[in-house]
Design an enzyme around this catalytic site. Sequence first.
Site, PDB file in Angstrom:
ATOM      1  N   LYS A 132      -6.617 -10.942  13.929  1.00 52.20           N
ATOM      2  CA  LYS A 132      -5.725 -11.949  13.269  1.00 52.20           C
ATOM      3  C   LYS A 132      -6.098 -13.441  13.706  1.00 52.20           C
ATOM      4  CE  LYS A 132      -2.158 -11.164  11.475  1.00 52.20           C
ATOM      5  NZ  LYS A 132      -1.847 -11.000  10.145  1.00 52.20           N
ATOM      6  N   ILE A 175       0.658 -14.877   7.049  1.00 51.76           N
ATOM      7  CA  ILE A 175       1.453 -14.674   8.214  1.00 51.76           C
ATOM      8  C   ILE A 175       0.718 -14.190   9.472  1.00 51.76           C
ATOM      9  CG2 ILE A 175       3.398 -13.324   9.057  1.00 51.76           C
ATOM     10  CD1 ILE A 175       3.950 -14.998   6.359  1.00 51.76           C
ATOM     11  N   HIS A 183       0.734  -1.288   0.037  1.00 54.72           N
ATOM     12  CA  HIS A 183       0.111  -0.048   0.043  1.00 54.72           C
ATOM     13  C   HIS A 183       0.950   1.261  -0.095  1.00 54.72           C
ATOM     14  CE1 HIS A 183      -3.577   2.609   1.883  1.00 54.72           C
ATOM     15  NE2 HIS A 183      -3.615   2.558   0.681  1.00 54.72           N
ATOM     16  N   VAL A 186       9.515 -10.094  16.006  1.00 56.04           N
ATOM     17  CA  VAL A 186      10.701 -10.284  15.193  1.00 56.04           C
ATOM     18  C   VAL A 186      11.679  -9.127  15.696  1.00 56.04           C
ATOM     19  CG1 VAL A 186      10.012 -11.602  13.382  1.00 56.04           C
ATOM     20  CG2 VAL A 186       9.936  -9.026  13.081  1.00 56.04           C
ATOM     21  N   LYS A 194      -0.305 -13.021  19.068  1.00 57.51           N
ATOM     22  CA  LYS A 194      -1.156 -12.172  19.684  1.00 57.51           C
ATOM     23  C   LYS A 194      -2.418 -12.783  19.284  1.00 57.51           C
ATOM     24  CE  LYS A 194       1.832  -8.174  20.067  1.00 57.51           C
ATOM     25  NZ  LYS A 194       3.026  -8.831  19.694  1.00 57.51           N
TER      26      LYS A 194
END
Length: 573
Positions: free
Chosen positions: A392, A376, A285, A419, A380
């Site tokens: 998610k 992915i 985006h 990460v 959480k």
Amino acid sequence: MSPFFTGYSFIKLMIASLVLLASHHFFAYIFNLYHRAWEYASVRELIAIFKAVSASILFTYAFNFIFLNTSFIRLMIITWMMHLLLIGGSRLSWRVLRYRVIDRDSRIQDLKSTLIVGAGRGGSILIRQLLDTPAMGMKPIVAVDDNPTKQKIELNGGVKVEGTREDIASLVKKYAIKKIVIAIPSLSKQKLQEIHEFASQTHVDVLIMPNIDDVLAGKLEVSQLKKVEVEDLLGREPVTLNAKEIFPQIKNKIVLVTGAGGSIGSEIVRQITNFDPKEIILLGHGENSIYTILEEMSQISNGVKYVPVIADVQDRKRMFEIMKNYSPDIVYHAAAHKHVPLMEANPSESIKNNIFGTKNTAEAAINANVKRFVMISTDKAVNPPNIMGATKRIAEMIIQALDKRTDSTTLVAVRFGNVLGSRGSVIPKFRKQIEAGGPITVTDERMTRFFMTIPEASRLVIQAGALASGGEVFVLDMGEPVKIVDLAKNMIRLSGYTEDEIKIIFSGIRPGEKLYEELLNKNEIHPDQVYEKIYLGKATEVDLNYLIDFINEVVENRDYSSLIQFVNQPREK
């Protein structure tokens, strides 16, 4: 004149001399003696001289024996010895002269006395580089190595091994060491942490040299030393990918990556490039992030075509057009909103992007007969007290439900934690706070998180995608959770400060945050690994129509708390 040098023998000797002269020039050319930088001469150059001289002597001896019926054996031996001495000595004199100039320059320049950790191949190469390159600003003084057989030996330039890692602090004091370089490129992460503990106690700069294989392959220079970063200490041993499984799925295929400009998306692009895809569609985006990854990948001459596509996964019509136009074989869906407090403040945007954006992308992929779709996800999504995690988890449910509706596309989700170094990680935030002189803000002293390096996470995502048969939620082994306050303390030390200089303050848990993250809840635990550091979750499934109706109702009523309650309620497996 001696009878030996008269008549026919003298003619033979002259012919032999001419043959020796010509053969020496020939073999010197063959062994590249005329195109070497003799000021950097080493054992390799001496071996080349030995080969060239020996070959020319043997050739001359053979010529004499065959065509002149004589040998001059003793003369040939003496000539061989003299050639080695004179040719080798004259060449190496450049090296000796250069060292004398370097020694003089070293006295002029203020070189930092340096301790080398590691007396193996990496240490030897590094010491030679430091001696040959005063511009690096370091002078190797002493070395340490845990190998008992290397104690008291001398490395290049007379650098002596005077102890083990436990002696680092005393040697720093003894020799007024200003820098420490860890020169063991094959060092495991655990050993690196242990050595760094000893080195960091000295409060001098601790550097690490690049991987020795990358140096020998020409990818990196020995001089590209870097400070030990928190990523080096928290990272784990790299996973070896099963190339036999991955290559057939990616080689000569068209791969589309959503969120290709983000931390994970861009690394997936880098990783899959190694498997020779035909084309990679860089979808994102934000035009700046897509431009950045496009410029980076365009510098690599690998025959892969990179196509930038600016699009929003929330735009359903656009996603269907893109999938139809490019007909990708594989889709890695990394586009998502991930920042917990921001999504708490903007729940509708989280729903639109993470839920409907995933549904749009996945259904567009199914419509275009994409063979494999990898979403992915995040830790959480487990027992989420926040909107981001709930969206998610809903996205995972959508992927599982859609996989049941199609035979042409294999859809899976891959779940992992934080990460290291990503834009949403605490590490960049802590770095900025340290650079500003502190304080570092930690939400709660008890807070822990799972951490994984971006390359490791991306490699495991690719491997999990290769293992998929459809509908799975793969869970990556994140290792042991790390206390955020300990992470902050490590970063302070690595930056050369103490906790008295950079304070840590506790700001309190933000909206939607948890003290502890989980990768699986108790109903999802599947103890067996399907691959190294990859587990298969027993995530429960929900009917897609019911799921979408419920989400639409949530959006219409703005009853976002019910979304969190929905994903946390127990269900039959």
